[in-house]
Scaffold this active site. Structure first.
Site, PDB file in Angstrom:
ATOM      1  CG  HIS A  70      20.046 -24.973 -42.859  1.00  0.00           C
ATOM      2  ND1 HIS A  70      19.804 -26.089 -43.989  1.00  0.00           N
ATOM      3  CD2 HIS A  70      19.295 -24.053 -43.810  1.00  0.00           C
ATOM      4  CE1 HIS A  70      19.503 -25.763 -45.234  1.00  0.00           C
ATOM      5  NE2 HIS A  70      19.134 -24.514 -45.099  1.00  0.00           N
ATOM      6  CB  CYS A 103      12.816 -16.294 -56.950  1.00  0.00           C
ATOM      7  SG  CYS A 103      13.972 -17.687 -56.652  1.00  0.00           S
ATOM      8  CB  CYS A 160      13.933 -15.955 -52.975  1.00  0.00           C
ATOM      9  SG  CYS A 160      15.576 -15.893 -53.749  1.00  0.00           S
ATOM     10  CB  CYS A 207      16.598 -15.958 -58.753  1.00  0.00           C
ATOM     11  SG  CYS A 207      17.187 -15.938 -56.896  1.00  0.00           S
ATOM     12  CG  HIS A 217      17.645 -19.831 -55.450  1.00  0.00           C
ATOM     13  ND1 HIS A 217      17.137 -18.666 -54.662  1.00  0.00           N
ATOM     14  CD2 HIS A 217      17.653 -21.029 -54.569  1.00  0.00           C
ATOM     15  CE1 HIS A 217      16.918 -19.052 -53.638  1.00  0.00           C
ATOM     16  NE2 HIS A 217      17.228 -20.142 -53.235  1.00  0.00           N
ATOM     17  CE  LYS A 245      22.910 -19.059 -48.833  1.00  0.00           C
ATOM     18  NZ  LYS A 245      21.281 -19.239 -49.024  1.00  0.00           N
ATOM     19  CE  LYS A 271      21.748 -31.521 -48.509  1.00  0.00           C
ATOM     20  NZ  LYS A 271      20.614 -31.966 -47.483  1.00  0.00           N
TER      21      LYS A 271
HETATM   22  N1  MSP Z   1      12.133 -19.649 -44.330  1.00  0.00           N
HETATM   23  C1  MSP Z   1      13.159 -18.985 -44.520  1.00  0.00           C
HETATM   24  C2  MSP Z   1      13.306 -18.007 -43.330  1.00  0.00           C
HETATM   25  C3  MSP Z   1      12.062 -17.698 -42.745  1.00  0.00           C
HETATM   26  S1  MSP Z   1      12.314 -16.766 -41.400  1.00  0.00           S
HETATM   27  C4  MSP Z   1      10.954 -16.108 -40.722  1.00  0.00           C
HETATM   28  C5  MSP Z   1      14.596 -19.275 -45.068  1.00  0.00           C
HETATM   29  N2  MSP Z   1      14.881 -20.657 -44.785  1.00  0.00           N
HETATM   30  S2  MSP Z   1      15.989 -21.438 -45.177  1.00  0.00           S
HETATM   31  O1  MSP Z   1      15.914 -22.737 -44.821  1.00  0.00           O
HETATM   32  O2  MSP Z   1      16.100 -21.345 -46.605  1.00  0.00           O
HETATM   33  O3  MSP Z   1      17.138 -20.714 -44.661  1.00  0.00           O
HETATM   34  C6  MSP Z   1      17.285 -20.567 -43.154  1.00  0.00           C
HETATM   35  C7  MSP Z   1      18.650 -19.752 -42.844  1.00  0.00           C
HETATM   36  O4  MSP Z   1      19.875 -20.661 -43.151  1.00  0.00           O
HETATM   37  C8  MSP Z   1      19.004 -18.294 -43.471  1.00  0.00           C
HETATM   38  O5  MSP Z   1      19.319 -17.643 -42.581  1.00  0.00           O
HETATM   39  C9  MSP Z   1      20.049 -18.749 -44.351  1.00  0.00           C
HETATM   40  O6  MSP Z   1      20.754 -17.472 -44.409  1.00  0.00           O
HETATM   41  C10 MSP Z   1      20.673 -19.733 -43.636  1.00  0.00           C
HETATM   42  N3  MSP Z   1      21.603 -20.427 -44.543  1.00  0.00           N
HETATM   43  C11 MSP Z   1      21.373 -21.039 -45.827  1.00  0.00           C
HETATM   44  N4  MSP Z   1      22.531 -21.228 -46.390  1.00  0.00           N
HETATM   45  C12 MSP Z   1      23.535 -20.833 -45.804  1.00  0.00           C
HETATM   46  C13 MSP Z   1      25.069 -20.898 -45.962  1.00  0.00           C
HETATM   47  N5  MSP Z   1      25.484 -21.525 -46.838  1.00  0.00           N
HETATM   48  N6  MSP Z   1      25.720 -20.217 -44.689  1.00  0.00           N
HETATM   49  C14 MSP Z   1      25.019 -19.868 -43.530  1.00  0.00           C
HETATM   50  N7  MSP Z   1      23.798 -19.889 -43.654  1.00  0.00           N
HETATM   51  C15 MSP Z   1      22.980 -20.074 -44.714  1.00  0.00           C
HETATM   52  O7  MSP Z   1      15.305 -18.721 -45.847  1.00  0.00           O
END
Ligand code: MSP
Length: 527
Positions: A24, A130, A133, A155, A158, A305, A308
């Site tokens: 994030h 899912c 997602c 999924c 996940h 990837k 958490k």
């Molecule tokens: N809530 C949605 C987004 C809504 S936007 C209108 C969501 N949230 S998230 O918290 O799951 O993910 C947010 C971002 O973090 C996404 O762009 C996701 O790709 C990114 N990442 C989550 N894990 C990641 C990695 N391991 N590496 C890089 N980015 C990653 O999706």
């Protein structure tokens, strides 16, 4: 100074089911590097981040923790998501929560408009959902479970079981927009980037789009559908609208017109929502589509990837506590080709910290200031005649700034830093060849020494400016030590695109002391 351009960049809004990990933080830093670059270029810049708080995932997490979703979201935002911004030094202009009134109210305005204009109808839905997602999954993204989930459909992202949902839903006529979307990708090849992401999206839309289920009735944690309060708006439909509700949609037309459209940085896993569903929603509402949607790669741990839910998450402060926020920002922006996946390892981070930040850049800065202090009582000398070697430094600086800016335009963040790093390398090589410490031994070489030290100090001045979007803390220290605060003003007010113009450091400026910008880090397993 205004450039007359405007720039609005967003990050995805993050789910508050858990605390942030470095994946994030990666998106946050990338958006921040862009925002700082544009802000410092005089572009009318706005950067937005925030949290995605509705939907079943958050509801379930809150329930499992014995609390209400609102209380849970408040706690996570307060204790984890807002502090993240400080941990990694983010300069966002706004933070939106989907539970903000400005958002909820205008999601309803948007929905009502689509309903009144005939883009929404009610129907029955049955599909595999899912919760991770927050998405109904097409057959192509459903795989057979393994281990504890053997025999179940899971999924592909996940690896958790899918749930069969059968509900009366409201649907958005997304299928009407297939051709208009294809025309958009065709006419504006920049709209989805990088190229690999663009091809994937085109491929997907060419197969034809289904209408999209946009409401849920089996729980109530969400924005109520304005004409039927037994339904809440589908969490993605609600969340995507944050990009416009945060800049005045529905309530402040002037602000909205001045900021929108913007550009979105997202992880590649959520590209389709942003490059297909979102522009279709905007087209239906008669609003402009974003300038660009850039899908970056994933941070991988052990080839997967990082997440958490798979227990591979690393909290950003685990890195910044030891290395600092600048090193965090520099490392992820320079070591990974932006747009591709990248593996994180502590060894790589430590090695680059030492070689690039501590030895490459930090030492260059402290050596130079120490020599100006020793040989000139801290007063920057005026250069005498420039030789070919000095002129080469000037050319490298000018080219680096131009190349870095061109790379930022393409969102090639790693490439921008590589361009800037040619200056670090050039200056280190220049010092080795010019040997100012040897020149200082003989008064007859005084003029040459003036030129050499001015050249390096002026190169550092340019570096401070172009590196400030990436490593704001270290460059601010350097700027202050270079004594340029008085003559040139604050670092953040330095026009970045003209940083390569030679000769801005005023001879006669008094430099100050500079603590080590990137101190040596003692690791427990050091020799
Ligand atoms: N809530 C949605 C987004 C809504 S936007 C209108 C969501 N949230 S998230 O918290 O799951 O993910 C947010 C971002 O973090 C996404 O762009 C996701 O790709 C990114 N990442 C989550 N894990 C990641 C990695 N391991 N590496 C890089 N980015 C990653 O999706």
């Amino acid at each position: 100074m205004s450039s007359g351009r405007s720039f609005y960049v967003t990050t995805p809004i993050f789910y508050v089911n858990d605390a942030p990990h470095i994946g994030h933080a990666y998106t946050e830093v990338a958006a921040d590097m862009l925002a700082r670059w544009h802000r410092q270029s005089g572009d009318d810049t706005w950067s937005l981040t925030g949290t995605d708080e509705h939907g079943e995932k958050i509801l379930r997490t809150a329930t499992a923790n014995g609390t209400t979703p609102q209380e849970w979201a408040d706690k996570l935002v307060r204790e984890s998501w807002i502090p993240l911004l400080e941990t990694i030094d983010i300069s966002n202009d706004d933070f939106i929560r989907t539970t903000d009134e400005r958002h909820e109210k205008n999601v309803q305005v948007f929905l009502q408009k689509l309903y009144d204009d005939g883009f929404i109808y009610s129907g029955e839905y049955s599909g595999l959902y899912c919760v991770g997602c927050e998405e109904f999954k097409p057959e192509s993204e459903v795989v057979d479970g393994t281990g504890e989930f053997a025999g179940q459909k899971v999924c592909a992202i996940h690896s958790k079981p899918l749930e069969r949902l059968e509900e009366k839903n409201y649907f958005f006529r997304m299928s009407d927009f297939s051709q208009r979307l294809l025309d958009l990708y065709e006419q504006n090849p920049e709209f989805v980037q990088p190229e690999s992401a663009r091809n994937e999206v085109i491929q997907f839309v060419r197969q034809g789009l289904n209408d999209l289920s946009i409401s849920r009735s089996s729980f109530d944690w969400g924005v109520k559908v304005p004409w039927d309060d037994s339904h809440v708006v589908y969490v993605w439909f609600d969340a995507l609208l944050n990009y416009i509700t945060a800049v005045g949609y529905g309530q402040d037309d002037a602000t909205f017109a001045s900021r929108w459209p913007g550009m979105h940085l997202v992880g590649k896993d959520i590209l389709r929502f942003h490059a297909v569903i979102w522009p279709a929603m905007l087209m239906a509402a008669g609003l402009p589509v974003p300038h660009r949607v850039f899908g970056h790669g994933w941070l991988l741990v052990g080839g997967e990837k990082m997440s958490k839910s798979k227990l591979t998450g690393i909290a950003p402060h685990e890195i910044t506590d030891t290395f600092g926020s600048d090193a965090f920002r520099y490392y992820f922006m320079s070591a990974i080709h932006f747009g591709q996946d990248g593996s994180f390892s502590w060894e790589d981070l430590s090695a680059r910290y030492q070689a690039e930040l501590a030895n490459g850049f930090g030492n260059l800065a402290s050596r130079t200031l120490a020599m100006i202090t020793r040989y000139y009582d801290g007063v920057v000398p005026a250069p005498a005649e420039y030789t070919e070697a000095d002129l080469k430094v000037q050319r490298v600086v000018a080219e680096a700034v131009a190349n870095a800016d061109a790379a930022i335009e393409k969102i090639a963040l790693h490439e921008s830093l590589a361009a800037i790093w040619t200056v670090v390398e050039e200056l280190n090589g220049y010092i080795t060849v010019q040997e100012p410490w040897a020149l200082a031994k003989d008064e007859a070489n005084r003029e040459r020494l003036n030129t050499v030290l001015y050249t390096v100090a002026e190169g550092l001045r340019a570096l401070a400016v172009v590196l400030s979007p990436t490593i704001p803390k270290a460059t601010t220290k350097l700027w202050t030590a270079l004594g340029v605060e008085d003559s040139l003003g604050a670092l953040t007010a330095q026009p970045i695109r003209s940083a390569g113009v030679w000769g801005q450091l005023v001879p006669g400026t008094t430099v100050g002391a500079l603590e080590a910008l990137f101190p040596r880090i003692e690791t427990t397993d050091a020799e």
